[in-house]
Every structure is written in structure tokens, then in C-alpha cells.
Design a protein around this motif. Structure first.
Motif, PDB file in Angstrom:
ATOM      1  N   ARG A   1      18.366   3.181   0.847  1.00 53.90           N
ATOM      2  CA  ARG A   1      19.255   4.701   1.839  1.00 53.90           C
ATOM      3  C   ARG A   1      19.263   5.280   2.587  1.00 53.90           C
ATOM      4  NH1 ARG A   1      16.026   5.692  -2.440  1.00 53.90           N
ATOM      5  NH2 ARG A   1      17.734   5.738  -5.059  1.00 53.90           N
ATOM      6  N   VAL A   2      20.697   5.165   3.441  1.00 57.59           N
ATOM      7  CA  VAL A   2      20.050   5.778   4.430  1.00 57.59           C
ATOM      8  C   VAL A   2      21.437   7.557   4.908  1.00 57.59           C
ATOM      9  CG1 VAL A   2      21.812   5.296   6.664  1.00 57.59           C
ATOM     10  CG2 VAL A   2      21.602   3.797   5.455  1.00 57.59           C
ATOM     11  N   TYR A   3      21.161   8.188   6.105  1.00 57.61           N
ATOM     12  CA  TYR A   3      21.597   9.474   6.340  1.00 57.61           C
ATOM     13  C   TYR A   3      22.260   9.326   7.863  1.00 57.61           C
ATOM     14  CZ  TYR A   3      22.111  14.562   6.574  1.00 57.61           C
ATOM     15  OH  TYR A   3      22.819  15.503   6.528  1.00 57.61           O
ATOM     16  N   HIS A   4      22.587  10.463   8.503  1.00 58.85           N
ATOM     17  CA  HIS A   4      23.006  10.076   9.857  1.00 58.85           C
ATOM     18  C   HIS A   4      22.778  12.093   9.874  1.00 58.85           C
ATOM     19  CE1 HIS A   4      23.831   6.376  10.508  1.00 58.85           C
ATOM     20  NE2 HIS A   4      24.407   6.368   9.521  1.00 58.85           N
ATOM     21  N   HIS A   5      21.848  12.599  10.149  1.00 57.24           N
ATOM     22  CA  HIS A   5      22.143  13.590  10.497  1.00 57.24           C
ATOM     23  C   HIS A   5      23.175  14.158  11.774  1.00 57.24           C
ATOM     24  CE1 HIS A   5      18.913  13.995  13.879  1.00 57.24           C
ATOM     25  NE2 HIS A   5      18.279  12.274  12.816  1.00 57.24           N
TER      26      HIS A   5
ATOM     27  N   PRO B   1       0.685  -1.106   0.165  1.00 58.98           N
ATOM     28  CA  PRO B   1      -0.164   0.302   0.428  1.00 58.98           C
ATOM     29  C   PRO B   1       0.976   1.435  -0.266  1.00 58.98           C
ATOM     30  CG  PRO B   1       0.135  -1.311   2.730  1.00 58.98           C
ATOM     31  CD  PRO B   1       0.770  -2.063   1.540  1.00 58.98           C
ATOM     32  N   PHE B   2       1.869   1.002   0.528  1.00 53.28           N
ATOM     33  CA  PHE B   2       2.604   2.124   0.011  1.00 53.28           C
ATOM     34  C   PHE B   2       4.204   1.802  -0.569  1.00 53.28           C
ATOM     35  CE2 PHE B   2       1.779   1.459   4.378  1.00 53.28           C
ATOM     36  CZ  PHE B   2       0.933   3.113   4.284  1.00 53.28           C
ATOM     37  N   GLU B   3       4.546   3.196  -2.041  1.00 53.51           N
ATOM     38  CA  GLU B   3       5.271   2.783  -3.074  1.00 53.51           C
ATOM     39  C   GLU B   3       6.581   3.284  -2.055  1.00 53.51           C
ATOM     40  OE1 GLU B   3       4.585   6.424  -5.052  1.00 53.51           O
ATOM     41  OE2 GLU B   3       2.627   4.790  -6.110  1.00 53.51           O
ATOM     42  N   PHE B   4       6.960   4.127  -1.336  1.00 51.43           N
ATOM     43  CA  PHE B   4       8.207   4.672  -0.870  1.00 51.43           C
ATOM     44  C   PHE B   4       8.331   4.429   1.386  1.00 51.43           C
ATOM     45  CE2 PHE B   4       6.835   8.152  -1.064  1.00 51.43           C
ATOM     46  CZ  PHE B   4       7.232   9.118  -0.466  1.00 51.43           C
ATOM     47  N   ALA B   5       9.314   4.558   1.670  1.00 49.08           N
ATOM     48  CA  ALA B   5       8.875   4.699   3.495  1.00 49.08           C
ATOM     49  C   ALA B   5      10.317   5.218   3.606  1.00 49.08           C
ATOM     50  CB  ALA B   5       9.199   3.334   4.413  1.00 49.08           C
ATOM     51  N   VAL B   6      10.249   6.130   5.113  1.00 48.55           N
ATOM     52  CA  VAL B   6      11.189   7.681   5.208  1.00 48.55           C
ATOM     53  C   VAL B   6      11.391   6.957   7.257  1.00 48.55           C
ATOM     54  CG1 VAL B   6      11.860   9.236   5.701  1.00 48.55           C
ATOM     55  CG2 VAL B   6      11.052   8.839   3.951  1.00 48.55           C
TER      56      VAL B   6
ATOM     57  N   LEU C   1      17.968  16.166   2.989  1.00 51.48           N
ATOM     58  CA  LEU C   1      17.401  14.355   3.488  1.00 51.48           C
ATOM     59  C   LEU C   1      15.892  14.524   2.280  1.00 51.48           C
ATOM     60  CD1 LEU C   1      16.222  12.112   4.702  1.00 51.48           C
ATOM     61  CD2 LEU C   1      15.527  13.708   6.592  1.00 51.48           C
ATOM     62  N   VAL C   2      15.880  15.959   1.753  1.00 53.59           N
ATOM     63  CA  VAL C   2      14.825  16.168   0.879  1.00 53.59           C
ATOM     64  C   VAL C   2      14.835  15.578  -0.460  1.00 53.59           C
ATOM     65  CG1 VAL C   2      13.524  17.725  -0.508  1.00 53.59           C
ATOM     66  CG2 VAL C   2      13.421  18.213   2.055  1.00 53.59           C
ATOM     67  N   LYS C   3      16.434  15.369  -0.865  1.00 55.28           N
ATOM     68  CA  LYS C   3      16.956  15.033  -2.469  1.00 55.28           C
ATOM     69  C   LYS C   3      17.023  13.467  -2.356  1.00 55.28           C
ATOM     70  CE  LYS C   3      19.854  18.860  -2.967  1.00 55.28           C
ATOM     71  NZ  LYS C   3      20.626  19.131  -3.325  1.00 55.28           N
ATOM     72  N   MET C   4      16.921  12.594  -0.686  1.00 55.78           N
ATOM     73  CA  MET C   4      16.946  11.548  -0.826  1.00 55.78           C
ATOM     74  C   MET C   4      15.510  10.939  -0.825  1.00 55.78           C
ATOM     75  SD  MET C   4      19.506  10.900   2.100  1.00 55.78           S
ATOM     76  CE  MET C   4      19.529   9.058   2.329  1.00 55.78           C
ATOM     77  N   ILE C   5      14.330  11.462  -0.167  1.00 59.25           N
ATOM     78  CA  ILE C   5      13.148  11.529  -0.359  1.00 59.25           C
ATOM     79  C   ILE C   5      12.803  11.064  -1.750  1.00 59.25           C
ATOM     80  CG2 ILE C   5      10.662  12.014   0.865  1.00 59.25           C
ATOM     81  CD1 ILE C   5      12.127  12.997   3.030  1.00 59.25           C
ATOM     82  N   ASP C   6      12.506  12.728  -2.394  1.00 58.55           N
ATOM     83  CA  ASP C   6      12.623  12.970  -3.908  1.00 58.55           C
ATOM     84  C   ASP C   6      12.913  11.651  -4.486  1.00 58.55           C
ATOM     85  OD1 ASP C   6      11.554  14.988  -3.246  1.00 58.55           O
ATOM     86  OD2 ASP C   6      13.197  16.405  -3.939  1.00 58.55           O
ATOM     87  N   LEU C   7      14.430  10.918  -4.407  1.00 62.13           N
ATOM     88  CA  LEU C   7      14.726  10.134  -5.343  1.00 62.13           C
ATOM     89  C   LEU C   7      13.664   8.455  -5.323  1.00 62.13           C
ATOM     90  CD1 LEU C   7      17.984  10.737  -4.992  1.00 62.13           C
ATOM     91  CD2 LEU C   7      16.791  10.958  -6.557  1.00 62.13           C
ATOM     92  N   ALA C   8      13.361   8.401  -3.383  1.00 63.94           N
ATOM     93  CA  ALA C   8      12.573   7.199  -3.231  1.00 63.94           C
ATOM     94  C   ALA C   8      11.610   7.410  -3.661  1.00 63.94           C
ATOM     95  CB  ALA C   8      13.345   6.878  -1.414  1.00 63.94           C
ATOM     96  N   SER C   9      10.647   8.545  -3.478  1.00 66.65           N
ATOM     97  CA  SER C   9       9.112   8.598  -4.057  1.00 66.65           C
ATOM     98  C   SER C   9       9.379   8.295  -5.326  1.00 66.65           C
ATOM     99  CB  SER C   9       9.347  10.026  -3.991  1.00 66.65           C
ATOM    100  OG  SER C   9       7.363  10.360  -4.379  1.00 66.65           O
ATOM    101  N   LEU C  10      10.411   8.992  -5.863  1.00 66.57           N
ATOM    102  CA  LEU C  10      10.460   8.563  -7.578  1.00 66.57           C
ATOM    103  C   LEU C  10      10.264   7.403  -7.956  1.00 66.57           C
ATOM    104  CD1 LEU C  10      12.428  11.722  -9.197  1.00 66.57           C
ATOM    105  CD2 LEU C  10      10.173  11.137  -9.630  1.00 66.57           C
ATOM    106  N   GLU C  11      11.995   6.523  -8.034  1.00 65.50           N
ATOM    107  CA  GLU C  11      11.872   5.531  -7.576  1.00 65.50           C
ATOM    108  C   GLU C  11      10.798   4.163  -7.539  1.00 65.50           C
ATOM    109  OE1 GLU C  11      15.895   1.832  -6.676  1.00 65.50           O
ATOM    110  OE2 GLU C  11      15.626   4.320  -5.752  1.00 65.50           O
TER     111      GLU C  11
ATOM    112  N   VAL D   1      14.107   5.334   2.910  1.00 67.74           N
ATOM    113  CA  VAL D   1      14.864   5.838   3.595  1.00 67.74           C
ATOM    114  C   VAL D   1      15.638   6.115   5.271  1.00 67.74           C
ATOM    115  CG1 VAL D   1      15.855   8.594   3.854  1.00 67.74           C
ATOM    116  CG2 VAL D   1      14.470   7.608   1.868  1.00 67.74           C
ATOM    117  N   HIS D   2      16.740   5.829   5.619  1.00 70.36           N
ATOM    118  CA  HIS D   2      16.735   5.521   7.022  1.00 70.36           C
ATOM    119  C   HIS D   2      17.877   6.842   7.712  1.00 70.36           C
ATOM    120  CE1 HIS D   2      15.538   1.002   6.505  1.00 70.36           C
ATOM    121  NE2 HIS D   2      15.748   1.184   4.931  1.00 70.36           N
ATOM    122  N   VAL D   3      16.593   7.292   8.439  1.00 74.47           N
ATOM    123  CA  VAL D   3      17.742   8.008   8.882  1.00 74.47           C
ATOM    124  C   VAL D   3      17.758   8.716  10.651  1.00 74.47           C
ATOM    125  CG1 VAL D   3      17.027  10.789   9.486  1.00 74.47           C
ATOM    126  CG2 VAL D   3      15.741   9.955   7.878  1.00 74.47           C
ATOM    127  N   ASN D   4      19.209   8.882  10.709  1.00 74.69           N
ATOM    128  CA  ASN D   4      18.528   8.477  11.813  1.00 74.69           C
ATOM    129  C   ASN D   4      20.479   9.896  12.706  1.00 74.69           C
ATOM    130  OD1 ASN D   4      19.438   5.345  11.202  1.00 74.69           O
ATOM    131  ND2 ASN D   4      18.535   5.704  14.139  1.00 74.69           N
TER     132      ASN D   4
END
Length: 289
Positions: A247-251, A116-121, A267-277, A219-222
Motif C-alpha cells: 500500500r502506498v500513501y503520499h502525505h 520475523p515480521f508480519e508487516f512493515a511500514v 495512515l493508522v487505518k492502512m497500518i491496521d489493515l496491514a497488521s491484520l493481513e 505500507v510505503h509512506v512518502n
């Protein structure tokens, strides 16, 4: 416009996670619409919730046994069906755990149906859980029948005398409760080993013991300043996802959603990429109209 379901942390609320996500949602702009869902169980204020929030505060679960996880995932599934469709899901802490648990369970229940979802953050995810009492059944039975000394001090215990699979599961379960104790968010009874209560043992998921992987972009954010035990759980959750789509991002922050402009823009760029993919993968799997 992309519709995104947002899930809060334990002892939090839809209002609170909306505020936590605000720097990110502002930067994402009107291309994304967010729907915020309160948990079903009203509980005490969660860890690190600012005092100016008056509550009420919620959890998506009443506990973490398989039966309680089943109820939580059924509640989430009903909301998704009644309020969807959604393109993505954002989850913070417990909300990220619920999202991962839901996606893995959905894949197992509906193997021929698209998720039911195309991507997850996933922000600062804690451990994911199975709603199946048969999950790791032989491992759990082995632990209960073994009578090993370590269970007397669970979760502070040594597991050297266990088999590899038993040790992996026991250490993962101990890590989960250690984090709960550190953050004062765990009210779950931990005497299930000494009482030999098989159904009360949460079926915490570990990628070494589970073959299934989440089959959408994630997208995994920590935060670099998060508790080491939470970062460890987040890595375990990441391992439950298809690594070619993760994709992993450490803030620069701690246990929270990033607020620094550089982190947010990255992170916005990573989310947009995940959404498009995710959209491309869904269109490919659907085939021509």
C-alpha cells in the motif's frame, strides 16, 4: 498488543525517531508497543535533524559495501532474535532501507522459515542493498572491464553506452549517491570505478534486476515535498515488495513522518489493515496447532 521495532534515519537516534513517530504512535494507541533501536556507528548529525537534539547520532552502517551491509544486517538480526518476537517493523529513511535489506536477505537465507515480521511500514525509504558480494556480479564485472568514459564523472555521468542491465544498476547507484550528496549524509568513497575496486561497489538493489520480493504486507509512506531523488528511491524499494501486498500513501509533508491529523488518521487505518493481513497470513501459513 502488537510489538513493533522502529529504526531511525542516518545521523539520528532512537530518541529522535521516537519523537518523529509520536503523532502516529499516539493515534495507534496502546494496541501497539514500540521498541526503538540505535544504530551501531556514532556519526555526525544527520540531515534535517532539529538543532535542539544534542546527540549522540547514529547510523546502522559504517558504509554500504556488501561486507558492511552484511555486518549491519547481522547486528539487526541479533537484536531481533534477542529482543523479539516482533509483529512489525517501522523504518524511516535509512531505517526503512535496512528493514527492506534485512527482509530480503532473511528470505534468501531462510527460505523455509517465516519472516520475523508480519508487516512493515516504510517512511521515505532510500535504496536497499544486498550483503552478498556475488549480487549482480556479472553486471559489476562488466562495468569494471568496459572502461567506459562515464565512470570518470560518476555519479554525474551518462550511461547510454551500457547494456540495459548495466545501465539500470549504474543509474540506481548514481541516484543513491546523488541523494547522499544533496542531503550531506554520504561519506562513502565513490572512486570504486576508477580504482577498479569490485568489492567496494555497493550492491544497490533494483526490482528489474532482482526476482525476490518481500512477502509480507508493506505500507510505503512518502511526503509530496520530499526530494524527487528520494521519492524515486522509495519507488524502487516499493518495487522490491509483493505488489499485491503493498500500500502506498503520499502525505502533505516532506522528508519526514506525517504530522497532519488527516494524514495520521488515514495512515493508522492502512497500518491496521496491514497488521491484520499480516497476522492472517502468518496464521494461514502456520496451519492448525
Amino acid at each position: 498488543m502488537k510489538r513493533v521495532l522502529a529504526l531511525h534515519g542516518v545521523g539520528s537516534s532512537a530518541e529522535i525517531v521516537k519523537g518523529q513517530l509520536a503523532p502516529l504512535t499516539r493515534e495507534l494507541g496502546p494496541r501497539y508497543e514500540f521498541v526503538y533501536l540505535n544504530g551501531v556507528a556514532e556519526i555526525e548529525r544527520g540531515p534535517e535533524i532539529a538543532p535542539y537534539y544534542q546527540g549522540p547520532f547514529y547510523s546502522y552502517t559504517t558504509g554500504y559495501t556488501a561486507a558492511e551491509i552484511r555486518e549491519a544486517l547481522d547486528n539487526l538480526d541479533q537484536f531481533v532474535k534477542e529482543n523479539g518476537p516482533f509483529h512489525g517493523v517501522f523504518g524511516f529513511s535509512q531505517g526503512a532501507s535496512m528493514a527492506v535489506s534485512y527482509l530480503l536477505d532473511y528470505q534468501a537465507r531462510e527460505p523455509e522459515t517465516q519472516l520475523p515480521f508480519e508487516f512493515a511500514v516504510l517512511f521515505s525509504s532510500v535504496s536497499a542493498f544486498s550483503p552478498s558480494k556475488t549480487c549482480y556480479e556479472s553486471i559489476v564485472e562488466g562495468l569494471l572491464n568496459r572502461g567506459f568514459r562515464a565512470i570518470q564523472g560518476f555519479p554525474k555521468a551518462e550511461f547510454n553506452e551500457l547494456t540495459k542491465a548495466e545501465r539500470i544498476f549504474a543509474e540506481s547507484l548514481a541516484l543513491t549517491f546523488t541523494v547522499g550528496n544533496q542531503m550531506s549524509s554520504s561519506t562513502e568513497s565513490i572512486n570504486f570505478f576508477t580504482r577498479r575496486n569490485q568489492e567496494a561497489i555497493p550492491r544497490v538493489l533494483h526490482h528489474s534486476l532482482t526476482q525476490d520480493r518481500i512477502e509480507i504486507p508493506t505500507v510505503h509512506v512518502n511526503g509530496k515535498g520530499d526530494l524527487p531523488a528520494i521519492s524515486a528511491q522509495s519507488r524502487l524499494v516499493c518495487g522490491l515488495c509483493d505488489q499485491s501486498l503493498a500500500r502506498v500513501y503520499h502525505h502533505s509533508g516532506g522528508h519526514g513522518v506525517p504530522t497532519e491529523l488527516f494524514d495520521v488518521k488515514t495512515l493508522v487505518k492502512m497500518i491496521d489493515l496491514a497488521s491484520l493481513e499480516g497476522a492472517d497470513r502468518r496464521a494461514l501459513h502456520q496451519g492448525p496447532a
